[in-house]
Design a protein around this motif. Sequence first.
Motif, short mmCIF file in Angstrom:
data_model
loop_
_atom_site.label_atom_id
_atom_site.label_comp_id
_atom_site.label_asym_id
_atom_site.label_seq_id
_atom_site.Cartn_x
_atom_site.Cartn_y
_atom_site.Cartn_z
N TYR A 78 0.83 -1.20 0.00
CA TYR A 78 0.00 0.00 0.00
C TYR A 78 0.87 1.26 0.00
CZ TYR A 78 -3.27 3.53 1.66
OH TYR A 78 -4.00 4.68 1.79
N LEU A 79 1.89 1.28 0.86
CA LEU A 79 2.78 2.44 0.92
C LEU A 79 3.53 2.64 -0.39
CD1 LEU A 79 4.34 2.29 4.50
CD2 LEU A 79 3.07 4.21 3.50
N ALA A 80 4.01 1.55 -0.97
CA ALA A 80 4.72 1.65 -2.25
C ALA A 80 3.79 2.18 -3.34
CB ALA A 80 5.28 0.29 -2.64
N GLY A 81 2.57 1.65 -3.37
CA GLY A 81 1.62 2.10 -4.38
C GLY A 81 1.23 3.56 -4.22
N LEU A 82 0.94 3.97 -2.98
CA LEU A 82 0.54 5.36 -2.74
C LEU A 82 1.71 6.31 -2.99
CD1 LEU A 82 -1.64 7.31 -1.91
CD2 LEU A 82 -1.09 6.85 0.49
N GLY A 83 2.92 5.88 -2.62
CA GLY A 83 4.08 6.72 -2.88
C GLY A 83 4.31 6.90 -4.37
N PHE A 85 2.03 6.56 -6.76
CA PHE A 85 0.90 7.33 -7.28
C PHE A 85 1.10 8.82 -7.03
CE2 PHE A 85 -3.26 9.26 -7.25
CZ PHE A 85 -3.93 8.64 -8.29
N THR A 86 1.57 9.16 -5.84
CA THR A 86 1.78 10.56 -5.48
C THR A 86 2.91 11.17 -6.32
OG1 THR A 86 1.06 10.07 -3.22
CG2 THR A 86 2.27 12.13 -3.57
N LEU A 87 4.01 10.44 -6.47
CA LEU A 87 5.12 10.92 -7.31
C LEU A 87 4.68 11.08 -8.76
CD1 LEU A 87 8.10 11.58 -7.83
CD2 LEU A 87 8.51 9.11 -8.05
N ALA A 88 3.93 10.11 -9.26
CA ALA A 88 3.45 10.18 -10.64
C ALA A 88 2.50 11.36 -10.84
CB ALA A 88 2.75 8.87 -11.01
N SER A 89 1.70 11.67 -9.83
CA SER A 89 0.81 12.84 -9.93
C SER A 89 1.61 14.12 -10.06
CB SER A 89 -0.09 12.91 -8.68
OG SER A 89 -0.94 11.80 -8.60
N LEU A 90 2.70 14.21 -9.32
CA LEU A 90 3.58 15.37 -9.43
C LEU A 90 4.19 15.45 -10.82
CD1 LEU A 90 4.97 17.77 -8.04
CD2 LEU A 90 6.76 16.20 -7.28
N LEU A 91 4.60 14.30 -11.38
CA LEU A 91 5.15 14.28 -12.73
C LEU A 91 4.09 14.67 -13.77
CD1 LEU A 91 7.28 10.99 -12.57
CD2 LEU A 91 8.09 13.36 -12.46
N CYS A 92 2.85 14.26 -13.55
CA CYS A 92 1.76 14.67 -14.45
C CYS A 92 1.61 16.19 -14.43
CB CYS A 92 0.45 14.03 -14.01
SG CYS A 92 0.26 12.28 -14.38
N ALA A 93 1.64 16.76 -13.23
CA ALA A 93 1.46 18.20 -13.10
C ALA A 93 2.59 18.98 -13.75
CB ALA A 93 1.36 18.57 -11.62
N CYS A 94 3.78 18.38 -13.81
CA CYS A 94 4.96 19.06 -14.37
C CYS A 94 5.22 18.66 -15.82
CB CYS A 94 6.19 18.76 -13.53
SG CYS A 94 6.09 19.34 -11.82
N GLY A 175 -1.99 12.51 -1.07
CA GLY A 175 -1.19 11.28 -1.01
C GLY A 175 -0.20 11.31 0.14
N ALA A 176 0.44 12.45 0.36
CA ALA A 176 1.39 12.57 1.48
C ALA A 176 0.69 12.35 2.82
CB ALA A 176 2.06 13.94 1.44
N ALA A 177 -0.53 12.88 2.95
CA ALA A 177 -1.29 12.69 4.19
C ALA A 177 -1.62 11.21 4.38
CB ALA A 177 -2.56 13.52 4.15
N GLY A 178 -2.01 10.54 3.30
CA GLY A 178 -2.31 9.11 3.39
C GLY A 178 -1.09 8.30 3.79
N MET A 179 0.07 8.65 3.26
CA MET A 179 1.30 7.94 3.61
C MET A 179 1.67 8.17 5.08
SD MET A 179 3.61 8.54 0.21
CE MET A 179 4.97 7.58 0.86
N ALA A 180 1.50 9.41 5.53
CA ALA A 180 1.81 9.72 6.94
C ALA A 180 0.92 8.91 7.88
CB ALA A 180 1.64 11.21 7.19
#
Length: 448
Positions: A78-83, A85-94, A175-180
């Motif tokens: 779960y942590l690997a997937g959410l991490g 997903f969150t990184l990929a979302s940042l890449l999408c935005a950029c 995503g960061a909140a979910g990981m925390a």
Amino acid sequence: MDVAEPERRRILAATSVSYVVVILDTSIVNVALERLSAAFSAPIEGLQWVVNGYTVSFAALLLTGGRLGDRYGARNAYLAGLGLFTLASLLCACATGLFSLVAARVLQGIGAALLVPGSLKLIDHASPNAEKRARAIGLWAGCGAIAMAAGPVVGGILIDSLGWRSIFFVNVPIGAAGMAMTWRIAHDGPRVKAQPLDILGQVAAIIGLVGLIGVLIEAPAFGWTSPAILIGATVTLFACTLFVAIERRGDHPMLPVRLFRSAVFTGSVYVSCASAFVFYGLLFVLSLTFQQVRGWTAFETGLALLPMTTMVAAGSMLSAAIVKAIGSRRSLSAAFLVYPGGAFGLILAGTTTSYAYALPALLAIGFASGFISPAATAPALGTVEKERVGIAAGVLNAARQAGAAAGVAILGSQVTETITQTSGTNPALWLLAVVSVVTACIWWRMSG
């Protein structure tokens, strides 16, 4: 061993946050299609890849994602997937181009394929009591239904006020909140004895699914008899044939083919795939139509789609009661006949008349879609042994994602050249109606 109530609440909060983000991404991106087309000078084929890059990787890797959770622990998966997903979302935005955006969307799908089965396993481990587990899963699914309903409107607000990149940036703090929250989870549940991963089967599945969707998307532009499409179709056919052979003969298949010995299970998988084909294909077409034909803003488009997505939640909540009253055979067949009724309503309403004429059709289609998903799941899971419920649920979810990808590819291609015309969406709507009627007949026969 049961888990303390505070720990159970943390698990439910963490998993619900992630599921909201995943479901948002299945609907929110559709509202951004017009902006993405303008930003990258993207044709419809490019927009189809933006949507399907996420859906195809999600579908292709979902079963393996569940097995990795069994092998390495639900919390870790779960942590690997959410991490990711969150990184990929940042890449999408950029993203600076269409290719980089599609590549980042693929990474999002890989992350979702890890975190969705991981989240369900965490809930299951935290709630051995059947009643508590049912309430937890209901709340988890309810959060997803709210996200589906709110996605287009939230997306419209973000896009009109902050630009299209904002729909991806917003995933990062969530995503960061979910990981925390997940880091604080101590209980991971038992791990299954390590089994060899079905690497060859997974590779064949990826090639087959990507090849199929690629052919469906690109064929209208290249031509069905062009060398590129013929080669793609040949590779796809070979990969799919190889996948079936591997799964039938392998010692540890990712997809146990004996599940399909049950006509009810096979019918449920097909029904799940067909419903996603209709709904998500139509969502793609309507999002483009509202913006390119009617000239509406992203927010106005989100408001126009809100009745349909809200009825998805309503249909899901009422599904169990309706099935209990008249049975899954009659109710599911009837639900698939609602789809062509909605399609005919949209054809009669046209693309330039008052939105009020299309509203009843949108409400009907949304309700049918929400009803079908849980109504098709229960009979399928009822045909398998308890120890195979997880893999059976994974097959159903993968079928839905594959159907959604095919719907965007096929129905989207029907409006490539004609979307600016008054009847531009009619080919897609007629095809939707035919698929729905055929599915109703197939389910009636297979469930009898």
